[in-house]
Design an enzyme around this catalytic site. Structure first.
Site, PDB file in Angstrom:
ATOM      1  N   SER A 231       0.834  -1.196   0.000  1.00 40.91           N
ATOM      2  CA  SER A 231       0.000   0.000   0.000  1.00 40.91           C
ATOM      3  C   SER A 231       0.866   1.243   0.000  1.00 40.91           C
ATOM      4  CB  SER A 231      -0.897   0.018   1.246  1.00 40.91           C
ATOM      5  OG  SER A 231      -1.520   1.277   1.426  1.00 40.91           O
TER       6      SER A 231
ATOM      7  N   TYR B  89      -2.688  -0.578  10.247  1.00 46.70           N
ATOM      8  CA  TYR B  89      -2.768  -1.005   8.848  1.00 46.70           C
ATOM      9  C   TYR B  89      -1.467  -0.653   8.115  1.00 46.70           C
ATOM     10  CZ  TYR B  89      -4.372  -1.040   3.949  1.00 46.70           C
ATOM     11  OH  TYR B  89      -4.505  -1.265   2.598  1.00 46.70           O
TER      12      TYR B  89
END
Length: 293
Positions: A185, A198
């Protein structure tokens, strides 16, 4: 599809939420673009078998469609009953493009479940050539003080432990020329004040990708990753408030969110012989967010 087409679709996306994650793609409006008509398969993955975790929707669905267009047989794994409709749709799409398809509902945060899943795919398809570790969860919190021990464990168990267990189980059955592709990500590179745990899992995935690539290079197995930016997937309305959803992607250099279909070609490239001299690398599909940061 053209840049203008994606921009026009983005303009139609208004603030919206879903009650729980994993989100449901069928309930999004407009639904994500998972199949780009301009993407024409060239048999780059003909005869290959791929397994995609989180393959029922979002980026996973778009990758499954692109792989089927390229001649692959595709297995998808997903977590919850509420995703059944999305999973069935993805299976339908894979078969539409001529691929053998099968869905598996399981929780990849368990080492035992991952071993069983890989074993079942091998039994059903005869081999496994491409593993796409794509499943993930996120729980936005404004302060580190709001992140509980339970949340931290759940985020890592799905995003990183599951990816680790899947890779470990798959490697046993892979041979020279096979590959693993992880979904990292933009948050692994830019950070995210509201996605602390995350982001940490995605940083771990990026480091793991580099290390595993070195670890299995003597086997001829390549390991790479894709780092998406803000992409219109079920995870967005399922985890953010309506105002955040409405502004999603507006702060990127390209001033919009991306669509799953815009990620899929990167996964095709990394799965095919086009990337035969690449391992331990990450492709950024993020609207220029990493470059512009």
């Amino acid at each position: 599809m053209s840049q203008d087409s994606y921009e026009k679709i983005d303009e139609k996306i208004a603030g919206q939420t879903q009650s729980t994650q994993p989100g449901v793609e069928a309930e999004m409006h407009p639904t994500p673009i998972y199949d780009d008509p301009a993407f024409k398969g060239a048999d780059k993955l003909k005869g290959k078998t791929a397994l995609i975790t989180g393959g029922d929707s979002g980026i996973g669905r778009a990758v499954a469609v692109a792989y089927a267009k390229e001649g692959a047989n595709v297995a998808i794994a997903y977590l919850a009953d509420q995703e059944d409709e999305d999973a069935d749709k993805t299976i339908e799409l894979i078969k539409k493009y001529g691929g053998k398809a099968k869905k598996y509902q399981t929780d990849i945060s368990s080492d035992t479940n991952c071993k069983q899943l890989i074993g079942q795919v091998i039994e059903d398809f005869g081999e496994l050539n491409i593993l796409v570790n794509n499943a993930g969860k996120q729980f936005p919190q404004q302060s580190i003080e709001d992140i509980t021990e339970e949340q931290l464990k759940e985020t890592f168990e799905t995003n990183f432990f599951g990816l680790f267990f899947m890779s470990k189980a798959a490697i046993t059955h892979m041979k020279k020329g096979d590959c693993i592709i992880n979904t990292s990500s933009i948050t692994a590179y830019n950070g995210s004040p509201g996605l602390l745990d995350y982001s940490a899992t995605k940083g771990a995935i990026t480091s793991f990708t580099r290390s595993l690539a070195l670890n299995v290079s003597d086997k001829g197995i390549r390991v790479n990753a894709v780092a998406p930016g803000p992409i219109w997937t079920p995870l967005i309305p399922a985890t953010f408030d309506a105002e955040t959803v409405a502004e999603h992607g507006a702060d990127t250099p390209m001033k919009r969110r991306g669509q799953p279909a815009e990620n899929a070609p990167a996964y095709v490239f990394l799965a095919s012989t086009d990337s035969s001299y690449m391992t331990g690398q990450t492709i950024h599909v993020d609207g220029g967010d990493f470059v512009g940061s």
